[in-house]
Design a protein around this motif. Sequence first.
Motif, PDB file in Angstrom:
ATOM      1  N   PRO A   1     -16.446 -26.964 -20.497  1.00 18.66           N
ATOM      2  CA  PRO A   1     -16.558 -28.394 -19.572  1.00 18.66           C
ATOM      3  C   PRO A   1     -15.124 -29.116 -19.679  1.00 18.66           C
ATOM      4  N   ASP A   2     -14.366 -28.597 -20.352  1.00 18.70           N
ATOM      5  CA  ASP A   2     -12.861 -29.500 -20.463  1.00 18.70           C
ATOM      6  C   ASP A   2     -11.979 -28.452 -19.519  1.00 18.70           C
ATOM      7  N   LEU A   3     -12.329 -27.443 -18.786  1.00 12.89           N
ATOM      8  CA  LEU A   3     -11.547 -26.583 -18.190  1.00 12.89           C
ATOM      9  C   LEU A   3     -10.894 -27.262 -17.029  1.00 12.89           C
ATOM     10  N   LYS A   4      -9.568 -27.226 -16.708  1.00  6.02           N
ATOM     11  CA  LYS A   4      -9.039 -28.131 -15.544  1.00  6.02           C
ATOM     12  C   LYS A   4      -7.992 -27.120 -14.874  1.00  6.02           C
ATOM     13  N   PRO A   5      -8.377 -26.357 -14.251  1.00  9.34           N
ATOM     14  CA  PRO A   5      -7.390 -25.356 -13.428  1.00  9.34           C
ATOM     15  C   PRO A   5      -6.795 -26.159 -12.162  1.00  9.34           C
ATOM     16  N   ASP A   6      -5.725 -25.584 -11.859  1.00  8.79           N
ATOM     17  CA  ASP A   6      -5.121 -25.751 -10.635  1.00  8.79           C
ATOM     18  C   ASP A   6      -5.934 -25.536  -9.316  1.00  8.79           C
ATOM     19  N   TRP A   7      -6.671 -24.492  -9.241  1.00  5.83           N
ATOM     20  CA  TRP A   7      -7.453 -23.878  -8.177  1.00  5.83           C
ATOM     21  C   TRP A   7      -8.740 -23.332  -8.744  1.00  5.83           C
ATOM     22  N   VAL A   8      -9.774 -23.362  -8.021  1.00 10.46           N
ATOM     23  CA  VAL A   8     -10.724 -22.575  -8.273  1.00 10.46           C
ATOM     24  C   VAL A   8     -11.037 -21.664  -7.036  1.00 10.46           C
ATOM     25  N   ILE A   9     -11.306 -20.524  -7.045  1.00  8.48           N
ATOM     26  CA  ILE A   9     -11.447 -19.371  -5.886  1.00  8.48           C
ATOM     27  C   ILE A   9     -12.926 -19.090  -6.112  1.00  8.48           C
ATOM     28  N   VAL A  10     -13.506 -18.982  -5.020  1.00  5.30           N
ATOM     29  CA  VAL A  10     -14.925 -18.630  -4.988  1.00  5.30           C
ATOM     30  C   VAL A  10     -14.926 -17.406  -3.974  1.00  5.30           C
TER      31      VAL A  10
ATOM     32  N   GLN B   1     -18.629 -30.678  -9.444  1.00  7.66           N
ATOM     33  CA  GLN B   1     -17.784 -31.506 -10.722  1.00  7.66           C
ATOM     34  C   GLN B   1     -16.372 -31.250 -10.563  1.00  7.66           C
ATOM     35  N   TRP B   2     -16.049 -29.939 -10.218  1.00  5.75           N
ATOM     36  CA  TRP B   2     -14.568 -29.514 -10.079  1.00  5.75           C
ATOM     37  C   TRP B   2     -14.046 -30.500  -9.155  1.00  5.75           C
ATOM     38  N   HIS B   3     -14.485 -30.521  -7.992  1.00 10.14           N
ATOM     39  CA  HIS B   3     -13.889 -31.287  -6.758  1.00 10.14           C
ATOM     40  C   HIS B   3     -14.012 -32.800  -7.173  1.00 10.14           C
ATOM     41  N   ALA B   4     -14.927 -33.290  -7.851  1.00 11.41           N
ATOM     42  CA  ALA B   4     -14.932 -34.836  -8.245  1.00 11.41           C
ATOM     43  C   ALA B   4     -13.800 -35.074  -9.304  1.00 11.41           C
ATOM     44  N   ALA B   5     -13.335 -33.898 -10.074  1.00 16.74           N
ATOM     45  CA  ALA B   5     -12.256 -34.123 -10.845  1.00 16.74           C
ATOM     46  C   ALA B   5     -11.141 -33.895 -10.456  1.00 16.74           C
ATOM     47  N   GLY B   6     -10.789 -33.675  -8.824  1.00 19.99           N
ATOM     48  CA  GLY B   6      -9.594 -33.552  -8.153  1.00 19.99           C
ATOM     49  C   GLY B   6      -9.048 -32.201  -8.351  1.00 19.99           C
TER      50      GLY B   6
ATOM     51  N   SER C   1      -7.508 -27.808   4.019  1.00 19.86           N
ATOM     52  CA  SER C   1      -8.345 -29.323   4.342  1.00 19.86           C
ATOM     53  C   SER C   1      -8.091 -29.911   2.950  1.00 19.86           C
ATOM     54  N   GLU C   2      -8.394 -31.356   2.805  1.00 18.98           N
ATOM     55  CA  GLU C   2      -8.297 -32.097   1.775  1.00 18.98           C
ATOM     56  C   GLU C   2      -8.784 -31.461   0.365  1.00 18.98           C
ATOM     57  N   ILE C   3      -9.959 -30.878   0.516  1.00 20.79           N
ATOM     58  CA  ILE C   3     -10.599 -30.078  -0.673  1.00 20.79           C
ATOM     59  C   ILE C   3      -9.908 -29.009  -1.231  1.00 20.79           C
TER      60      ILE C   3
END
Length: 321
Positions: A66-75, A104-109, A161-163
Motif C-alpha cells: 500500500p505504501d508503494l510509490k514508484p515514479d511510473w507504473v506500466i501496464v 489509486q496510483w493515479h490519485a497519488a500522482g 498526456s497528463e496521466i
Amino acid sequence: MHIVILALEGLFDTGLTVTLDAFATARGLSTRLMGGSPHFEVTTVGVRRKVRTAQGLIVPVDVIDPDLKPDWVIVPALKATTPDALAAALERPDVRDAKAQLQQWHAAGISIAASCIGTFLLAEAGLLDGRQATTTWSLAPYFRQCYPRVLLDESRMLVPSEIGVTAGAAMGHLDLALWLIRKASPELAALVSRYLLADIRSAQAPYIIPNHLAQADPLVLRFERWARDHLSGGFSLQEAADALATSPRSLQRRCQAVLGKSPLAYFQDLRVERAQSLLHGSGLDLEAIAAEVGYVDGATLRMLLRRRLGRGVRDLRADLR
C-alpha cells in the motif's frame, strides 16, 4: 527511476519480456558506460500472488505494498485479440482489482503508461476520459465504441498526456520502454536502441490494414469494397452514399464513429495502401501508379505517401531489396 510493471493473468508474453529486457539493457549500459546514472529499479507486481502468461509461463510477482510509490507504473497488454475475448477479460475479478489499483496510483500522482491492450485498462478506469491516447490499431473501432470520451488517434505510436503515456500495438511495448529511458537520458536511450536494433517509431499508420478496420461495421465494410473499385476516379461522398443506399450524413457518421475519420480520409488510406502494393510488385513508374490510384501526377502521390507514412518512394521501394 523506479518503475513498477503491473502483471495480470494471461498477459502478452512478448510485451512483458521486451519491457523487462529494455530496462535490463539500460541498467547494464548505465553501469558499464555511464557510472550508474541514470539508475532504473524495476519491480513486477500483481493483484494476485500467482500470475501466468498467455503462453503458460509463471511470472514471479511481488504483492502490492500500500505504501508503494514508484515514479511510473506500466501496464502490459493482455493476450486478448478479439472484442469478445477482450470484453470477457475486462470483466475478470483480477482485472477489476487492477483498475481500482490504477485509480489509486493515479490519485497519488503516479504516472501511468500502457501499450496495446493495456490501454483498455486505463480507459476502463476512466483515466483517459477527455485525453488524447493511442491503442492497438486493430481494435481501434472497438475502443471508440467502448470509450467515446477518449480522444483516440491510433495512427500514432506514442501519445503522452497528463496521466502518463499510451503506446500502440504489440511491439509498441518496446517503443514505450525506449521513450521512458529517453526521458531519463537521451544518450542512454540511443545506446539501448543500438544494442537492441530498435528505434522509437512515431506512427502506427504504415502498419494499419484498412480492410481489418472496415470489418467492424457492415456499412463501412460495404463502403470499403465500393471504394476499392473506384480508386482511380475522383471521390464523391454523394456518389458513394447513393451506391450504398444510404445518406451522405449516415456514411460520414459511421466512418467517424468506427474509423475516427471521414470517408474521404479513409478513401485516401486505401489509395495509399494500393500505391504501396504497386510500388512493391508492379514495376510501374510513379506516374503510372499515380494514375492507377486517382492522382494527376507522381508529385502529388509522392507528397501523400510522405505525409501519411513518413517515408519517401525510394525508401518504400528499398523494402524489397
